[in-house]
Design a protein around this motif. Structure first.
Motif: not given
Length: 200
Positions: A2-3, A6, A36, A126, A144-145
Motif C-alpha cells: 500500500s502506497y 499513487q 499520479y 502502483d 508493483h501492484k
C-alpha cells in the motif's frame, strides 16, 4: 503493498525531447494530471553506443539520453525522466544477444538502477507500464501492484532487434496483468494472450 501516493513508471524507448510525441507521452501526461507521480525510464544507453555505428544514425537521441543520465534525471512538465547507463546493452550484436545480458543489463548499471529508483522514491509503484519489451527486467526490479504491457509495434519485424525478442514478448505478456495492443494486426498476432489482451 500500500502506497500513500499513487505512482506509475513508464518504460519506453524515447525521452522527453523527441519531436513527435508518441502515445505514452499522452498517457503519462494524463496520469500526471489526475494526481499520479510519474517516472519515465528510457531505453538504457551504453558506452558502446558511442563506439558503434548507431551513434552516427541516432546522435541526437543518444546525446539527449546521456544528458538525462548525467543530470541524474530531469523533470519535464512535472514528469521525472531518467536514462540508465548499462555496461552490457541487450542487442543483436555478438555476445550481447544472450539470456545472461537480458537478465542482467538493468542490474549492471551505473549508478545501480534499483538503488537509484529507491533514492528517488520510485522503487515501489502502483503501475509499471512497459512499452519497450527489452525492459522486461524492470518487472523484477520494481515492486508493483499492476503490470501493463502496451504493444506499440511489431518489434520482431524491426532490423537490428535481438533474435530472442519473440520469447521476451511472450514472457512479458505472461507476466502482465493487462496487455494493450495499438493495432488490430497486433491484436490478431497476440490473440493467444486471451482476456488480458485489449485493443486500445
Amino acid at each position: 503493498m500500500s502506497y500513500s501516493i499513487q505512482k506509475i513508471i513508464f518504460a519506453g524507448s524515447q525521452g522527453p525531447r523527441i519531436l513527435t510525441k508518441i502515445g505514452d507521452h499522452h498517457y503519462s501526461a494524463h496520469f500526471q494530471k489526475i494526481g499520479y507521480q510519474v517516472c519515465w525510464l528510457t531505453h538504457p544507453i551504453s558506452p558502446l553506443h558511442y563506439l558503434s555505428g548507431s551513434y552516427t544514425k541516432n546522435a541526437r537521441e543518444i546525446d539527449d539520453k546521456y544528458q538525462l543520465w548525467k543530470n541524474n534525471g530531469e523533470y519535464h512538465n512535472d514528469i521525472f525522466y531518467y536514462t540508465p547507463l548499462t555496461l552490457f546493452p541487450f542487442s543483436d550484436y555478438l555476445f550481447l544477444n544472450s539470456d545472461w545480458v537480458l537478465k542482467n543489463n538493468l542490474k549492471l548499471t551505473f549508478p545501480n538502477l534499483e538503488r537509484f529508483l529507491r533514492k528517488n522514491d520510485f522503487n515501489q509503484v502502483d503501475v509499471l507500464w512497459i512499452s519497450n519489451p527489452l525492459l522486461i527486467q524492470l518487472a523484477d526490479i520494481v515492486k508493483h501492484k499492476t503490470l501493463i504491457y502496451r504493444i506499440t509495434d511489431d518489434v520482431p519485424a524491426f532490423g537490428g532487434v535481438p533474435g530472442k525478442v519473440d520469447q521476451v514478448i511472450a514472457d512479458l505478456i505472461k507476466k502482465a496483468d493487462a496487455v494493450f495492443a495499438t493495432a488490430k494486426t497486433l491484436l490478431e498476432k497476440y490473440a493467444w494472450a486471451g482476456e488480458k489482451l485489449h485493443y486500445l
